[in-house]
Design a protein around this motif. Structure first.
Motif, PDB file in Angstrom:
ATOM      1  N   LEU A   1     -49.599  17.459  71.518  1.00 38.13           N
ATOM      2  CA  LEU A   1     -48.971  16.152  71.457  1.00 38.13           C
ATOM      3  C   LEU A   1     -48.734  15.809  69.991  1.00 38.13           C
ATOM      4  CD1 LEU A   1     -51.252  13.335  71.210  1.00 38.13           C
ATOM      5  CD2 LEU A   1     -52.155  14.948  72.845  1.00 38.13           C
ATOM      6  N   THR A   2     -47.589  15.183  69.728  1.00 40.65           N
ATOM      7  CA  THR A   2     -47.215  14.852  68.357  1.00 40.65           C
ATOM      8  C   THR A   2     -46.904  13.369  68.261  1.00 40.65           C
ATOM      9  OG1 THR A   2     -46.306  17.068  68.057  1.00 40.65           O
ATOM     10  CG2 THR A   2     -45.640  15.410  66.454  1.00 40.65           C
ATOM     11  N   ILE A   3     -47.514  12.746  67.270  1.00 38.30           N
ATOM     12  CA  ILE A   3     -47.272  11.340  66.959  1.00 38.30           C
ATOM     13  C   ILE A   3     -46.704  11.328  65.539  1.00 38.30           C
ATOM     14  CG2 ILE A   3     -48.332   9.089  66.602  1.00 38.30           C
ATOM     15  CD1 ILE A   3     -50.540  10.014  68.593  1.00 38.30           C
ATOM     16  N   ILE A   4     -45.425  10.945  65.426  1.00 32.70           N
ATOM     17  CA  ILE A   4     -44.678  10.971  64.170  1.00 32.70           C
ATOM     18  C   ILE A   4     -44.700  12.401  63.630  1.00 32.70           C
ATOM     19  CG2 ILE A   4     -44.289   9.891  61.919  1.00 32.70           C
ATOM     20  CD1 ILE A   4     -44.145   7.916  64.300  1.00 32.70           C
ATOM     21  N   ASP A   5     -45.540  12.687  62.618  1.00 29.00           N
ATOM     22  CA  ASP A   5     -45.606  14.042  62.069  1.00 29.00           C
ATOM     23  C   ASP A   5     -47.006  14.635  62.163  1.00 29.00           C
ATOM     24  OD1 ASP A   5     -46.827  12.457  60.159  1.00 29.00           O
ATOM     25  OD2 ASP A   5     -45.876  13.442  58.458  1.00 29.00           O
ATOM     26  N   ARG A   6     -47.834  14.051  63.000  1.00 26.40           N
ATOM     27  CA  ARG A   6     -49.195  14.552  63.192  1.00 26.40           C
ATOM     28  C   ARG A   6     -49.304  15.160  64.584  1.00 26.40           C
ATOM     29  NH1 ARG A   6     -49.064  12.877  58.471  1.00 26.40           N
ATOM     30  NH2 ARG A   6     -50.746  11.792  57.418  1.00 26.40           N
TER      31      ARG A   6
ATOM     32  N   ARG B   1     -57.786   7.071  65.128  1.00 27.55           N
ATOM     33  CA  ARG B   1     -57.041   6.118  64.326  1.00 27.55           C
ATOM     34  C   ARG B   1     -56.170   6.841  63.311  1.00 27.55           C
ATOM     35  NH1 ARG B   1     -59.327   1.672  60.233  1.00 27.55           N
ATOM     36  NH2 ARG B   1     -57.405   0.478  60.034  1.00 27.55           N
ATOM     37  N   MET B   2     -54.922   6.427  63.248  1.00 23.64           N
ATOM     38  CA  MET B   2     -53.955   7.008  62.321  1.00 23.64           C
ATOM     39  C   MET B   2     -53.395   5.875  61.475  1.00 23.64           C
ATOM     40  SD  MET B   2     -52.097   9.412  65.142  1.00 23.64           S
ATOM     41  CE  MET B   2     -51.007  10.166  63.967  1.00 23.64           C
ATOM     42  N   ARG B   3     -53.717   5.876  60.200  1.00 22.11           N
ATOM     43  CA  ARG B   3     -53.300   4.789  59.331  1.00 22.11           C
ATOM     44  C   ARG B   3     -51.966   5.110  58.661  1.00 22.11           C
ATOM     45  NH1 ARG B   3     -58.592   2.969  56.145  1.00 22.11           N
ATOM     46  NH2 ARG B   3     -59.046   5.177  56.062  1.00 22.11           N
ATOM     47  N   LEU B   4     -50.931   5.163  59.468  1.00 23.44           N
ATOM     48  CA  LEU B   4     -49.572   5.369  58.984  1.00 23.44           C
ATOM     49  C   LEU B   4     -48.731   4.194  59.462  1.00 23.44           C
ATOM     50  CD1 LEU B   4     -49.117   9.142  59.917  1.00 23.44           C
ATOM     51  CD2 LEU B   4     -49.440   8.220  57.634  1.00 23.44           C
TER      52      LEU B   4
ATOM     53  N   TRP C   1     -45.748   3.946  60.508  1.00 24.14           N
ATOM     54  CA  TRP C   1     -44.835   4.242  61.619  1.00 24.14           C
ATOM     55  C   TRP C   1     -45.557   4.406  62.945  1.00 24.14           C
ATOM     56  CZ3 TRP C   1     -45.147   7.299  57.196  1.00 24.14           C
ATOM     57  CH2 TRP C   1     -44.223   6.943  56.196  1.00 24.14           C
ATOM     58  N   VAL C   2     -46.882   4.489  62.887  1.00 24.08           N
ATOM     59  CA  VAL C   2     -47.679   4.632  64.109  1.00 24.08           C
ATOM     60  C   VAL C   2     -47.908   3.239  64.693  1.00 24.08           C
ATOM     61  CG1 VAL C   2     -49.927   5.362  65.026  1.00 24.08           C
ATOM     62  CG2 VAL C   2     -48.797   6.732  63.272  1.00 24.08           C
ATOM     63  N   SER C   3     -47.700   3.105  65.987  1.00 22.07           N
ATOM     64  CA  SER C   3     -47.912   1.817  66.658  1.00 22.07           C
ATOM     65  C   SER C   3     -49.396   1.479  66.688  1.00 22.07           C
ATOM     66  CB  SER C   3     -47.382   1.883  68.094  1.00 22.07           C
ATOM     67  OG  SER C   3     -46.004   2.155  68.094  1.00 22.07           O
ATOM     68  N   ASN C   4     -49.693   0.195  66.844  1.00 24.06           N
ATOM     69  CA  ASN C   4     -51.091  -0.221  66.944  1.00 24.06           C
ATOM     70  C   ASN C   4     -51.809   0.538  68.051  1.00 24.06           C
ATOM     71  OD1 ASN C   4     -51.192  -2.053  64.825  1.00 24.06           O
ATOM     72  ND2 ASN C   4     -50.413  -3.722  66.092  1.00 24.06           N
ATOM     73  N   GLU C   5     -51.146   0.670  69.193  1.00 21.23           N
ATOM     74  CA  GLU C   5     -51.619   1.507  70.302  1.00 21.23           C
ATOM     75  C   GLU C   5     -50.461   2.436  70.632  1.00 21.23           C
ATOM     76  OE1 GLU C   5     -53.007  -1.001  73.477  1.00 21.23           O
ATOM     77  OE2 GLU C   5     -54.773  -1.623  72.332  1.00 21.23           O
ATOM     78  N   HIS C   6     -50.552   3.679  70.206  1.00 23.83           N
ATOM     79  CA  HIS C   6     -49.415   4.588  70.280  1.00 23.83           C
ATOM     80  C   HIS C   6     -49.356   5.379  71.594  1.00 23.83           C
ATOM     81  CE1 HIS C   6     -46.133   6.137  67.732  1.00 23.83           C
ATOM     82  NE2 HIS C   6     -46.175   7.132  68.598  1.00 23.83           N
ATOM     83  N   CYS C   7     -50.479   5.925  71.993  1.00 24.83           N
ATOM     84  CA  CYS C   7     -50.564   6.651  73.266  1.00 24.83           C
ATOM     85  C   CYS C   7     -52.017   6.725  73.684  1.00 24.83           C
ATOM     86  CB  CYS C   7     -49.937   8.059  73.165  1.00 24.83           C
ATOM     87  SG  CYS C   7     -50.828   9.208  72.101  1.00 24.83           S
ATOM     88  N   LYS C   8     -52.216   7.146  74.918  1.00 20.46           N
ATOM     89  CA  LYS C   8     -53.602   7.282  75.393  1.00 20.46           C
ATOM     90  C   LYS C   8     -53.702   8.455  76.347  1.00 20.46           C
ATOM     91  CE  LYS C   8     -53.111   4.007  79.191  1.00 20.46           C
ATOM     92  NZ  LYS C   8     -53.620   2.795  79.808  1.00 20.46           N
ATOM     93  N   ILE C   9     -54.902   9.006  76.398  1.00 14.05           N
ATOM     94  CA  ILE C   9     -55.248  10.041  77.366  1.00 14.05           C
ATOM     95  C   ILE C   9     -56.301   9.433  78.283  1.00 14.05           C
ATOM     96  CG2 ILE C   9     -56.331  12.296  77.717  1.00 14.05           C
ATOM     97  CD1 ILE C   9     -55.246  13.123  74.963  1.00 14.05           C
ATOM     98  N   GLU C  10     -56.032   9.491  79.577  1.00 14.14           N
ATOM     99  CA  GLU C  10     -56.997   8.995  80.552  1.00 14.14           C
ATOM    100  C   GLU C  10     -57.365  10.116  81.515  1.00 14.14           C
ATOM    101  OE1 GLU C  10     -56.368   4.364  81.262  1.00 14.14           O
ATOM    102  OE2 GLU C  10     -54.655   5.561  81.925  1.00 14.14           O
ATOM    103  N   ILE C  11     -58.614  10.142  81.897  1.00 16.98           N
ATOM    104  CA  ILE C  11     -59.099  11.120  82.871  1.00 16.98           C
ATOM    105  C   ILE C  11     -59.014  10.463  84.250  1.00 16.98           C
ATOM    106  CG2 ILE C  11     -61.002  12.621  83.548  1.00 16.98           C
ATOM    107  CD1 ILE C  11     -59.828  13.195  80.718  1.00 16.98           C
ATOM    108  N   ASN C  12     -58.245  11.086  85.145  1.00 14.43           N
ATOM    109  CA  ASN C  12     -58.084  10.492  86.480  1.00 14.43           C
ATOM    110  C   ASN C  12     -59.205  10.939  87.421  1.00 14.43           C
ATOM    111  OD1 ASN C  12     -57.367  13.067  87.448  1.00 14.43           O
ATOM    112  ND2 ASN C  12     -55.182  12.616  87.514  1.00 14.43           N
TER     113      ASN C  12
ATOM    114  N   ARG D   1     -52.984   2.788  65.382  1.00 20.38           N
ATOM    115  CA  ARG D   1     -53.296   2.274  64.052  1.00 20.38           C
ATOM    116  C   ARG D   1     -54.433   1.256  64.068  1.00 20.38           C
ATOM    117  NH1 ARG D   1     -48.196   0.328  62.446  1.00 20.38           N
ATOM    118  NH2 ARG D   1     -48.947  -1.789  62.644  1.00 20.38           N
ATOM    119  N   LYS D   2     -54.696   0.623  65.220  1.00 18.42           N
ATOM    120  CA  LYS D   2     -55.743  -0.399  65.308  1.00 18.42           C
ATOM    121  C   LYS D   2     -57.120   0.194  65.039  1.00 18.42           C
ATOM    122  CE  LYS D   2     -55.783  -2.691  69.136  1.00 18.42           C
ATOM    123  NZ  LYS D   2     -55.588  -3.405  70.408  1.00 18.42           N
TER     124      LYS D   2
END
Length: 141
Positions: A89-94, A38-41, A43-54, A31-32
């Motif tokens: 990947l699903t965040i809430i309903d997205r 950015r997802m302006r809902l 129920w979404v956390s400020n930092e909800h998840c991340k994808i990192e390339i190893n 949400r940040k």
């Protein structure tokens, strides 16, 4: 700029939406305003998840939300997981689909029939003859 894959938004009707190319080694969802996606809902956390390339160029998904965990292919994410091409990947309903970049593969040469080979050789001989006999070049007007 390298491309590590892409994130495709899956619309509520099931069709593909906006595509976000992964051009850096990290992509933050939340949400940040500083989040890459950015997802302006509420129920979404400020930092909800991340994808990192190893270091192996694998995309790894990590859940950052304790209240509403990120789901991967319908299951709640408990620990970081390497993504496979087509994972959802699903965040809430997205929902979002991860896709690795297409690999450039050498194209197979089509085999020619002996007749095609002969016609190609005849055309090359005729072209060579025209060029050596002083005829006009093919691109001259």
């Amino acid at each position: 700029m390298p491309r590590y894959g892409k994130i495709v938004v899956i619309k509520r009707n099931g069709t593909d939406g906006i595509v976000f190319p992964l051009t850096s080694t990290s992509c933050l969802f939340g949400r940040k305003t500083e989040c890459d996606i950015r997802m302006r809902l509420p129920w979404v956390s400020n930092e909800h998840c991340k994808i990192e390339i190893n270091e192996n160029k694998e995309a790894v998904l990590t859940n950052l939300s304790t209240v509403n965990p990120t789901q991967l292919n319908g299951a709640c994410l408990q620990q970081p997981v390497p993504l496979k091409h087509g994972d959802v990947l699903t965040i809430i309903d997205r929902s979002f689909r991860f896709e690795y970049p297409l690999q450039s593969t050498p194209k197979k040469r089509r085999s020619r029939s002996p007749k095609d080979e002969t016609l190609q050789q005849v055309a090359e001989v005729e072209l060579l003859h025209k060029q050596t006999s002083g005829a006009k070049s093919l691109d001259a007007s």
